[in-house]
Design an enzyme around this catalytic site. Structure first.
Site, PDB file in Angstrom:
ATOM      1  N   GLY A  67      -5.049   3.302  -2.780  1.00 51.35           N
ATOM      2  CA  GLY A  67      -7.264   3.225  -3.238  1.00 51.35           C
ATOM      3  C   GLY A  67      -7.374   4.396  -3.923  1.00 51.35           C
ATOM      4  O   GLY A  67      -7.642   4.442  -4.907  1.00 51.35           O
ATOM      5  N   ASP A  80      -0.118   5.093   0.947  1.00 45.61           N
ATOM      6  CA  ASP A  80      -0.508   6.357   1.790  1.00 45.61           C
ATOM      7  C   ASP A  80      -0.106   5.429   3.163  1.00 45.61           C
ATOM      8  O   ASP A  80      -1.480   4.229   3.256  1.00 45.61           O
ATOM      9  CB  ASP A  80      -1.544   7.088   1.617  1.00 45.61           C
ATOM     10  CG  ASP A  80      -1.092   8.049   0.259  1.00 45.61           C
ATOM     11  OD1 ASP A  80      -0.935   8.739   0.740  1.00 45.61           O
ATOM     12  OD2 ASP A  80      -2.002   7.542  -0.382  1.00 45.61           O
ATOM     13  N   ASP A  84       0.840  -0.856  -0.329  1.00 45.08           N
ATOM     14  CA  ASP A  84      -0.105   0.190  -0.315  1.00 45.08           C
ATOM     15  C   ASP A  84       0.911   1.250  -0.602  1.00 45.08           C
ATOM     16  O   ASP A  84       2.056   0.776   0.559  1.00 45.08           O
ATOM     17  CB  ASP A  84      -0.679   0.101   1.196  1.00 45.08           C
ATOM     18  CG  ASP A  84      -1.762   0.743   1.658  1.00 45.08           C
ATOM     19  OD1 ASP A  84      -2.238   1.947   1.042  1.00 45.08           O
ATOM     20  OD2 ASP A  84      -1.582   1.685   2.184  1.00 45.08           O
ATOM     21  N   ASP A 118      -1.302  -0.886   6.364  1.00 43.26           N
ATOM     22  CA  ASP A 118      -2.088  -0.291   7.486  1.00 43.26           C
ATOM     23  C   ASP A 118      -3.563   0.009   7.696  1.00 43.26           C
ATOM     24  O   ASP A 118      -3.909   0.663   8.417  1.00 43.26           O
ATOM     25  CB  ASP A 118      -1.479   1.066   6.947  1.00 43.26           C
ATOM     26  CG  ASP A 118      -2.193   2.335   6.178  1.00 43.26           C
ATOM     27  OD1 ASP A 118      -2.361   3.173   7.077  1.00 43.26           O
ATOM     28  OD2 ASP A 118      -2.385   1.957   5.044  1.00 43.26           O
TER      29      ASP A 118
END
Length: 267
Positions: free
Chosen positions: A46, A13, A11, A215
């Site tokens: 995302g 961010d 991922d 996260d």
């Protein structure tokens, strides 16, 4: 001796990126060293595909991109390998769903990010990529070609929308959060895990040779799939419970992903 190739998927961010939402020089050097050893790199976010390109360019090595929470999978040369759109009729229902005036409606389509009204505060997250939204005209809200519907607002406001969406659509949609104020809605079965499954099959790599880092709740399926799952110290408190077998590592602001990879592969 050439090491056995692994797939390293992270991922962005809150995980691979630092507190300023950027790649550090140490992280770049680590990923380049791993790519030079023959390992495969993938980003899973995302974020929109076009929003992720700047990070791949910084690395200068081949990187597969899983974007829009798994709605799109792109090859390192930008070829679209897979896309999963919301049913247009359902997307129109989500667009029309009554919401508080402070909640912003966002649509991620193949090539753009539409929003229902100006929200300049959202652009800080994308300062290092130059990618931004475009305020939608009414005729563009037809629900066609939508990878995800994203509601951004106060957590209590978006939680109300989540409850309505789950009640009306149930398993026909995949509903998750990328941040506490960001409610993400994709077609049923669309998530980072399903996109990662497709990528592993394309690369001919078993899940036991996949390292994943995340996260937040939208990383759940991806972490479940990976043979070596890692959860950040700054992770959403529910994520550790959802992926109990994951290894807990340090904070994203301290380059914990790069540190773990250097330890794991000796680079």
């Amino acid at each position: 001796m050439t090491p056995t190739p692994h797939l390293i998927v992270s991922d962005l961010d809150g995980t691979l990126l630092d507190a300023g939402h950027d790649l550090t020089s140490g992280t770049v050097a680590t990923l380049r060293a791993l790519a030079a050893q023959g390992h495969h790199i993938a980003f899973a976010s995302g974020r929109h595909f076009r929003d992720m390109l700047a990070f791949r360019e910084r690395l200068g090595v081949p990187v597969h991109l899983i974007s829009t929470n798994g709605a799109y999978l792109h090859a390192p040369d930008d070829r679209l390998l897979a896309a999963r759109h919301l049913d247009p009729a359902i997307a129109r229902q989500l667009i029309a769903l009554e919401r508080h005036a402070t909640v912003r409606l966002n649509l991620y389509r193949d090539d753009d990010w539409l929003i229902d009204a100006e929200a300049p505060e959202l652009l800080a997250l994308h300062a290092h990529t130059g990618f931004g939204y475009r305020v939608a005209s009414p005729h563009e809200l037809d629900g066609v070609g939508v990878g995800k519907v994203l509601y951004i607002g106060e957590p209590s406001r978006v939680a109300e929308l989540e409850a309505q969406i789950r009640e009306r659509h149930g398993g026909a949609l995949h509903v998750t959060y990328s941040m506490t104020n960001s409610l993400e809605v994709m077609a049923g079965g669309t998530n980072k895990g399903t996109a990662l499954t497709s990528l592993l099959e394309r690369l001919g790599i078993g899940r036991e040779r996949c390292l994943a880092f995340g996260d937040n709740l939208n990383d759940t399926e991806m972490l479940h799939l990976a043979g070596e799952a890692h959860v950040m110290a700054n992770a959403h408190p529910e994520l550790t419970d959802r992926v109990p077998g994951a290894r807990r590592i340090g904070h994203h602001a301290e380059q914990a992903v790069a540190a773990r990879l250097r330890e794991r592969f000796g680079v």
